[in-house]
Structures are given as structure tokens and as C-alpha cells.
Design a protein around this motif. Structure first.
Motif, PDB file in Angstrom:
ATOM      1  N   PHE A   1      27.649 -74.805  11.110  1.00 30.35           N
ATOM      2  CA  PHE A   1      28.294 -75.897  11.792  1.00 30.35           C
ATOM      3  C   PHE A   1      27.062 -76.561  13.049  1.00 30.35           C
ATOM      4  CE2 PHE A   1      32.523 -73.287  12.297  1.00 30.35           C
ATOM      5  CZ  PHE A   1      32.638 -73.887  11.064  1.00 30.35           C
ATOM      6  N   ASN A   2      25.858 -76.031  13.107  1.00 28.62           N
ATOM      7  CA  ASN A   2      24.902 -76.514  13.835  1.00 28.62           C
ATOM      8  C   ASN A   2      23.894 -77.126  12.832  1.00 28.62           C
ATOM      9  OD1 ASN A   2      25.613 -75.755  16.283  1.00 28.62           O
ATOM     10  ND2 ASN A   2      24.699 -73.890  16.234  1.00 28.62           N
ATOM     11  N   GLY A   3      24.225 -77.405  11.548  1.00 29.82           N
ATOM     12  CA  GLY A   3      23.597 -77.972  10.650  1.00 29.82           C
ATOM     13  C   GLY A   3      21.983 -77.682  10.626  1.00 29.82           C
ATOM     14  N   VAL A   4      21.971 -76.266  10.518  1.00 34.49           N
ATOM     15  CA  VAL A   4      20.581 -75.788  10.456  1.00 34.49           C
ATOM     16  C   VAL A   4      20.237 -75.777   8.971  1.00 34.49           C
ATOM     17  CG1 VAL A   4      19.507 -73.611  10.651  1.00 34.49           C
ATOM     18  CG2 VAL A   4      20.812 -74.294  12.422  1.00 34.49           C
ATOM     19  N   SER A   5      18.773 -75.832   8.870  1.00 32.89           N
ATOM     20  CA  SER A   5      18.539 -76.001   7.127  1.00 32.89           C
ATOM     21  C   SER A   5      17.456 -74.751   7.132  1.00 32.89           C
ATOM     22  CB  SER A   5      17.649 -77.249   6.946  1.00 32.89           C
ATOM     23  OG  SER A   5      16.955 -76.856   5.479  1.00 32.89           O
ATOM     24  N   ALA A   6      17.745 -73.891   5.928  1.00 31.85           N
ATOM     25  CA  ALA A   6      16.967 -72.793   5.832  1.00 31.85           C
ATOM     26  C   ALA A   6      15.958 -73.265   4.550  1.00 31.85           C
ATOM     27  CB  ALA A   6      17.832 -71.768   5.017  1.00 31.85           C
ATOM     28  N   ILE A   7      15.611 -74.629   4.321  1.00 32.45           N
ATOM     29  CA  ILE A   7      14.826 -74.838   3.248  1.00 32.45           C
ATOM     30  C   ILE A   7      13.263 -75.245   3.601  1.00 32.45           C
ATOM     31  CG2 ILE A   7      14.415 -76.882   1.553  1.00 32.45           C
ATOM     32  CD1 ILE A   7      17.586 -76.964   1.211  1.00 32.45           C
ATOM     33  N   LYS A   8      12.522 -74.781   2.930  1.00 35.69           N
ATOM     34  CA  LYS A   8      11.037 -75.025   3.292  1.00 35.69           C
ATOM     35  C   LYS A   8      10.108 -74.416   2.334  1.00 35.69           C
ATOM     36  CE  LYS A   8      10.317 -70.941   6.401  1.00 35.69           C
ATOM     37  NZ  LYS A   8       9.941 -70.501   7.694  1.00 35.69           N
ATOM     38  N   PRO A   9       8.966 -74.775   2.312  1.00 37.52           N
ATOM     39  CA  PRO A   9       7.984 -74.847   1.155  1.00 37.52           C
ATOM     40  C   PRO A   9       7.927 -73.092   1.173  1.00 37.52           C
ATOM     41  CG  PRO A   9       7.182 -76.267   2.429  1.00 37.52           C
ATOM     42  CD  PRO A   9       8.374 -75.989   3.149  1.00 37.52           C
ATOM     43  N   GLN A  10       7.903 -72.545  -0.061  1.00 32.38           N
ATOM     44  CA  GLN A  10       7.644 -71.346  -0.282  1.00 32.38           C
ATOM     45  C   GLN A  10       6.884 -71.046  -1.616  1.00 32.38           C
ATOM     46  OE1 GLN A  10       8.923 -68.915   1.625  1.00 32.38           O
ATOM     47  NE2 GLN A  10      10.578 -69.687   2.838  1.00 32.38           N
ATOM     48  N   THR A  11       5.837 -69.939  -1.611  1.00 33.01           N
ATOM     49  CA  THR A  11       5.054 -69.575  -2.435  1.00 33.01           C
ATOM     50  C   THR A  11       5.283 -68.388  -3.292  1.00 33.01           C
ATOM     51  OG1 THR A  11       3.174 -70.964  -1.657  1.00 33.01           O
ATOM     52  CG2 THR A  11       2.659 -69.177  -3.239  1.00 33.01           C
ATOM     53  N   TYR A  12       5.495 -68.261  -4.419  1.00 36.70           N
ATOM     54  CA  TYR A  12       5.859 -67.160  -5.255  1.00 36.70           C
ATOM     55  C   TYR A  12       4.750 -66.956  -6.532  1.00 36.70           C
ATOM     56  CZ  TYR A  12      10.122 -67.768  -3.055  1.00 36.70           C
ATOM     57  OH  TYR A  12      11.231 -67.827  -2.091  1.00 36.70           O
ATOM     58  N   GLU A  13       4.256 -65.747  -6.417  1.00 32.13           N
ATOM     59  CA  GLU A  13       3.177 -65.433  -7.231  1.00 32.13           C
ATOM     60  C   GLU A  13       3.051 -63.986  -7.523  1.00 32.13           C
ATOM     61  OE1 GLU A  13      -0.063 -66.673  -4.631  1.00 32.13           O
ATOM     62  OE2 GLU A  13       0.537 -64.944  -3.224  1.00 32.13           O
TER      63      GLU A  13
ATOM     64  N   ASP B   1      -2.763 -60.821  -7.064  1.00 29.35           N
ATOM     65  CA  ASP B   1      -4.070 -60.874  -7.924  1.00 29.35           C
ATOM     66  C   ASP B   1      -4.015 -61.469  -9.278  1.00 29.35           C
ATOM     67  OD1 ASP B   1      -5.015 -59.028  -5.761  1.00 29.35           O
ATOM     68  OD2 ASP B   1      -4.241 -57.098  -6.637  1.00 29.35           O
ATOM     69  N   SER B   2      -3.364 -62.491  -9.274  1.00 27.55           N
ATOM     70  CA  SER B   2      -3.276 -63.268 -10.589  1.00 27.55           C
ATOM     71  C   SER B   2      -3.365 -64.751 -10.230  1.00 27.55           C
ATOM     72  CB  SER B   2      -2.161 -62.950 -11.529  1.00 27.55           C
ATOM     73  OG  SER B   2      -1.232 -63.782 -10.636  1.00 27.55           O
ATOM     74  N   GLU B   3      -3.711 -65.326 -11.535  1.00 24.62           N
ATOM     75  CA  GLU B   3      -3.768 -67.077 -11.077  1.00 24.62           C
ATOM     76  C   GLU B   3      -2.210 -67.597 -11.335  1.00 24.62           C
ATOM     77  OE1 GLU B   3      -4.046 -66.460 -15.608  1.00 24.62           O
ATOM     78  OE2 GLU B   3      -4.273 -65.081 -13.964  1.00 24.62           O
ATOM     79  N   PHE B   4      -1.302 -66.627 -11.214  1.00 26.23           N
ATOM     80  CA  PHE B   4       0.149 -67.189 -11.456  1.00 26.23           C
ATOM     81  C   PHE B   4       0.532 -67.318  -9.963  1.00 26.23           C
ATOM     82  CE2 PHE B   4      -0.583 -64.747 -15.244  1.00 26.23           C
ATOM     83  CZ  PHE B   4      -0.495 -65.518 -16.245  1.00 26.23           C
ATOM     84  N   SER B   5       0.889 -68.847  -9.533  1.00 25.64           N
ATOM     85  CA  SER B   5       1.407 -69.060  -8.329  1.00 25.64           C
ATOM     86  C   SER B   5       1.997 -70.431  -8.155  1.00 25.64           C
ATOM     87  CB  SER B   5       0.229 -68.972  -7.408  1.00 25.64           C
ATOM     88  OG  SER B   5       0.519 -69.598  -6.080  1.00 25.64           O
ATOM     89  N   ILE B   6       3.324 -70.590  -7.684  1.00 22.50           N
ATOM     90  CA  ILE B   6       4.046 -71.445  -7.582  1.00 22.50           C
ATOM     91  C   ILE B   6       4.502 -71.893  -6.246  1.00 22.50           C
ATOM     92  CG2 ILE B   6       6.180 -70.599  -8.448  1.00 22.50           C
ATOM     93  CD1 ILE B   6       7.007 -73.137  -9.710  1.00 22.50           C
ATOM     94  N   THR B   7       4.435 -73.083  -5.673  1.00 19.26           N
ATOM     95  CA  THR B   7       4.973 -73.415  -4.372  1.00 19.26           C
ATOM     96  C   THR B   7       5.831 -74.539  -4.466  1.00 19.26           C
ATOM     97  OG1 THR B   7       2.780 -72.782  -3.261  1.00 19.26           O
ATOM     98  CG2 THR B   7       4.144 -74.296  -2.175  1.00 19.26           C
ATOM     99  N   THR B   8       7.059 -74.157  -3.930  1.00 16.21           N
ATOM    100  CA  THR B   8       8.288 -75.169  -4.088  1.00 16.21           C
ATOM    101  C   THR B   8       9.150 -75.043  -3.072  1.00 16.21           C
ATOM    102  OG1 THR B   8      10.025 -75.761  -5.773  1.00 16.21           O
ATOM    103  CG2 THR B   8       9.537 -73.440  -5.553  1.00 16.21           C
ATOM    104  N   PRO B   9       9.993 -76.021  -2.524  1.00 15.38           N
ATOM    105  CA  PRO B   9      10.896 -76.016  -1.795  1.00 15.38           C
ATOM    106  C   PRO B   9      11.868 -74.967  -2.080  1.00 15.38           C
ATOM    107  CG  PRO B   9      10.793 -78.270  -2.206  1.00 15.38           C
ATOM    108  CD  PRO B   9       9.732 -77.391  -3.230  1.00 15.38           C
ATOM    109  N   ALA B  10      12.273 -74.108  -0.878  1.00 13.19           N
ATOM    110  CA  ALA B  10      13.291 -73.036  -1.515  1.00 13.19           C
ATOM    111  C   ALA B  10      13.913 -72.633  -0.202  1.00 13.19           C
ATOM    112  CB  ALA B  10      12.752 -71.560  -2.128  1.00 13.19           C
ATOM    113  N   ALA B  11      15.286 -71.711  -0.328  1.00 16.51           N
ATOM    114  CA  ALA B  11      16.019 -71.314   0.511  1.00 16.51           C
ATOM    115  C   ALA B  11      16.041 -69.747   0.521  1.00 16.51           C
ATOM    116  CB  ALA B  11      17.401 -71.904   0.502  1.00 16.51           C
TER     117      ALA B  11
END
Lengths: 83, 412
Positions: free
Chosen positions: B28-40, B43-53
């Protein structure tokens, strides 16, 4: 074997949520309070630790007619020797 | 046999709140849970940063779920966390006990229908990575974590529920199908009570790379119905409803949140990606076949509203086709603008948002709608919540693969 035995007892203990106190050779397997998930996890962790493959079927009780934790340790000792 | 089905319990584990009270306030207050997040992978080169909730501080609740549940994939843990709340809220007592014949009888008459778009994607990703890259053996419980019926199983085992139980997988419509089908089991007398909803956890490196490859993810925010919308933002979580035969609920003096007054489902039978107008129209019409809309201004539609180029104008046109000239009087919003797209669990959080709207006579807003699209020309409650008397709420879920499910809720 003493170090190995200690390590295996630690693995068993970490899954023995129903047990009060320490796990020893004389602890009854029935008293460990382990479920079907735990049996599979214990075997996996022991396999990783000893680098052996424990032959068992997840639909059967891999402890078979074992009574005490000591029986399990002896069976694993046998597995290592035949490797 | 056709019985009335009411909602007597609600539980949520989501980026916008891990209890119903927080979810309500944030919606009801219009709060957003979306922001950039990194998943990896560590100890590896596998990493992705994307908006996510993402759900932050997961451990607070999950660590209290107990050993059996914590050995499951996070998608199942989310579902159990939501089910615990919903069952507590319902006031039903399923406590197991050898001398509790009454509880055992209730358990037999309780269905557990909990879906997921994918199931244990997170475990699957990590298992493949460890196996192929780290050369490690899969964990022996991997399969029990990955299977998409695990969430339903965990809940049925936890509460001793021995009625019908299975999972429904229809991508983004999984939860709506689960709730709708569970209600049908109660209507037809196969159960008196139902634990229904879905859980999803695809916020992991491998899954996000696959989503990215589809070129359908937003680059910053989810902007449903806006001219500058450019895709969806993935969320995670679970929502669970306790459904109950109306007479059963009345007999025990249960507090009733609302009634499931209609359920529609169909298939586009047309395309794996692109939604059809006819599919959305047909599903909404089926959900409304026993519903009389006395005053269109008291109708709220929680839209599928993904923020993708194709969904939003197609859904708008479908609503206009169903309601004709009354479409301009009703009010629509996409709460995905705040909590992201929970994929399989989307229909669950959105069913709860619809019920909260009815209970409070407040329509949660569509945020990020600063630049209207001429092809999306309904009242979307842009920016701020709207207070208005409501009678009926529809919750639309339209899946990839063209499978549609629409839930209609009313007041009791």
C-alpha cells in the motif's frame, strides 16, 4: 584406524539428533534417532571421508542387522581392507 | 456436489515482506524490493549482476524451520515458511499425535497442492557446477531437493496431511493453477481443507544466465504498462493460502479473509512466448461465469502485468474485450512493479495482494509508471495506492507456453 574411527563417530553424531550424549562403539543404532535422509547423508559423508563406495540400496536399511555403532565401524574397516 | 470455498489463512515469504502485515504495508505504500543483485559461484569467474527482487535476511525465519525442511532446496523452504504462517493464521491444528484421532481425520481431508515453475533450480545449478567444474560427486539428496513436488511433500509431512497432494507446474501460472485446482478439490468434495500456493527460487547464476539469454529481463526497474517498459524483473519467494469449505469454516468459527468465487483456466494453444488475446479473455470470462459485477468501479484486477513489451498491451486489450465500456470504470494494477515476478509463485503473492485489497478497500499501486503507453489506457493506480470500495478482485496469471489461470475473489 583410531583417527578414522573418531572421524566416523563425528559424522554419525552430527546426524544423531535423537541421541543425548556421546556416540561410542556401544551406542545402539536404534538410539541414534536417524531418518531415511540421514542414513543417505551419513553414508555419503563416510564415502567422501574414506574414499570408498559403500554398497547399499536407499530403499533398504543399509545397517542391515547391525546392532551397535561398533558393528558399523567394523564393516567399514572391512570395506577399506578389501579396497 | 459444489461447495463454496473460502480463504481462512494466508502466509507469505517474499521480497516485499516475510509476514502478511509487512507485505500489506509495503504494497500500500508503493515500496520497491527491486535493486541490482549479483549472483556468482564462489571463487569462480561465473558472476552475473542484474536487477532482482531478493529476500534479504532469509536466515531469520529459515533457520527456525527445523532440520528436515532445511535439508530441502530454498524454494521448498520458502513454501514451508509461508505454509507455517498460513496454517497458524487459519487456526487449524494439525498437530500430530497417536491419540489424536480428530487431527488425523482432518489431515486425511486436507489437500496439499503446492506448485513451482521449476522446483529446485538452485540445487540443480549448484550440483551441475560442482560436478562438471569442481569434479565433485552430487550430494545424495540432490534429487529430493530438485523435484518440483518437494515443497508439497515437505508441508504434507510436516503437518501429517494425508489428503490429495501434488505439485502443478505451469511456469508463471503455477500458483494460480494450484490455488484454483485445490479449490476444485474442495468444491467437489475430495477435501474439506486445502493448503495451496507455490514457491520459487531461481535467483542463481545458471538460471539467470538462461533468463538473460531470452532477452526478456529489464535493465533497471519493472515498469508495467509504461511506454519505457523493457522487461520483467525476477523475484523469489512463496505464498500459501489455506482454503476451506465454507460450512467447515463456519462450523469451527474461523475468521474468513475472503471467498474464491471463480476460477478460470485455458490454453492459448498458439505460441510458447507470445500471449494471445483470446486466451486472456477466455480465462477471465471463465473465472467470472458465476460472478455478477454489479458495479464495475468496485472491481480490482491484479494484472499479470509483467512489464514486458507484449504482455501489457495484450492484457489491457483482453480486459477491455471482457468488460467492454465498463473497462474504464474498473481499476487495475501490477504489483510486480514492487515485488518483481515471483514466476511460479507470482499467482500466490498476487492472490494475497488481491485479498488484502478487498479487505482494506485499498488498491495497491503500479509504481514506475511515469510515461504512459497509449496502448495501455486503463486506470492502473499509478504511483500511489487508491482507496475505493471494492467488491470483487481478479488475479490474472498468464504463463510462458500460453497457459492461463485467473482467480476471482469476493467478500464474505
Amino acid at each position: 584406524m583410531a583417527d578414522m574411527e573418531k572421524a566416523i563417530l563425528e559424522i554419525v553424531k552430527s546426524h544423531a539428533v535423537g541421541l543425548v550424549g556421546d556416540v561410542t562403539r556401544d551406542t545402539l543404532i536404534a538410539d541414534l534417532g536417524i531418518d531415511s535422509f540421514s542414513v543417505v547423508e551419513i553414508i555419503y559423508e563416510i564415502e567422501e571421508k574414506l574414499n570408498v563406495e559403500v554398497p547399499f540400496n536407499a530403499n533398504e536399511n543399509p545397517f542391515g542387522d547391525m546392532n551397535k555403532v561398533g558393528d558399523l565401524l567394523d564393516a567399514l574397516d572391512g570395506l577399506i581392507k578389501t579396497k | 456436489m459444489s461447495r463454496r470455498v473460502v480463504v481462512t489463512g494466508m502466509g507469505i515469504y517474499s521480497p516485499l515482506g516475510t509476514n502478511i502485515s509487512d507485505l500489506r504495508d509495503n504494497l500500500f505504500n508503493g515500496v520497491s524490493a527491486i535493486k541490482p543483485q549479483t549472483y556468482e559461484y564462489r571463487d569462480s569467474e561465473f558472476s552475473i549482476t542484474t536487477p532482482a527482487a531478493a529476500i534479504e535476511d532469509k536466515d531469520d525465519i529459515l533457520k527456525t524451520l527445523g532440520r528436515d525442511v532445511q535439508r530441502g532446496d530454498l524454494y521448498a523452504q520458502f513454501a514451508v515458511a509461508a505454509a507455517d504462517q498460513a496454517i497458524k493464521d487459519s487456526g487449524l491444528d494439525f498437530t500430530k499425535g497417536a491419540n489424536s484421532d480428530a487431527n488425523s481425520a482432518l489431515g486425511k481431508r486436507t489437500a496439499t497442492i503446492i506448485g513451482s515453475g521449476i522446483g529446485g533450480q538452485h540445487t540443480s545449478d549448484v550440483t551441475q557446477y560442482n560436478m562438471l567444474v569442481k569434479k565433485r560427486r552430487p550430494h545424495p539428496l540432490s534429487i529430493l531437493r530438485i523435484i518440483p513436488n518437494a515443497a508439497a511433500s515437505h508441508v504434507s509431512i510436516r503437518y501429517g496431511l494425508t489428503g490429495p497432494s501434488f505439485a502443478i507446474a505451469s511456469a508463471c501460472a503455477s500458483a494460480a493453477h494450484s490455488i484454483g485446482m485445490c479449490a476444485e478439490l474442495i468444491r467437489t468434495g475430495m477435501a474439506d481443507v486445502g493448503i495451496a500456493g507455490a514457491g520459487e527460487k531461481v535467483l542463481s547464476y545458471g538460471a539467470l544466465e538462461a533468463w538473460k539469454a531470452m532477452h526478456i529481463l529489464a535493465d533497471e526497474q519493472c515498469r508495467p504498462f509504461a511506454k519505457d517498459r523493457n522487461g520483467l524483473v525476477i523475484g523469489e519467494g512463496a505464498g500459501i493460502l489455506v482454503l476451506e469449505d465454507y460450512d467447515h469454516a463456519r462450523a469451527r468459527g474461523a475468521s474468513i479473509h475472503g471467498e474464491l468465487i471463480g476460477f478460470g483456466m485455458n490454453a492459448d494453444g498458439n505460441d510458447m512466448i507470445n500471449p494471445s488475446l483470446e486466451g486472456g479473455v477466455g480465462a477471465m470470462e471463465m473465472a467470472l461465469r458465476d460472478v455478477t459485477i454489479k458495479d464495475a468501479s468496485k472491481l480490482y484486477i491484479n494484472a499479470h502485468g509483467t512489464g514486458t513489451l507484449l504482455n501489457d498491451p495484450t492484457e489491457t486489450k483482453a480486459i477491455k474485450t471482457v468488460f467492454d465500456y465498463e473497462a474504464e470504470r474498473l481499476i487495475v494494477s501490477s504489483t510486480k512493479s514492487m515485488h518483481g515476478h515471483l514466476l511460479g509463485a507470482a499467482g500466490a503473492i498476487e492472490a494475497i495482494a488481491s485479498i488484502l485489497a478487498l479487505q482494506n478497500n485499498i488498491v495497491p499501486p503500479t509504481i514506475n509508471l511515469h510515461h504512459p503507453d497509449p496502448d495501455c489506457d486503463l486506470n492502473y493506480a499509478a504511483h500511489d495506492a487508491v482507496e475505493r470500495p471494492l467488491d470483487v478482485a481478479l488475479s490474472n496469471s498468464f504463463a510462458f507456453g500460453g497457459q492461463n489461470a485467473v482467480l476471482a475473489f469476493g467478500k464474505v
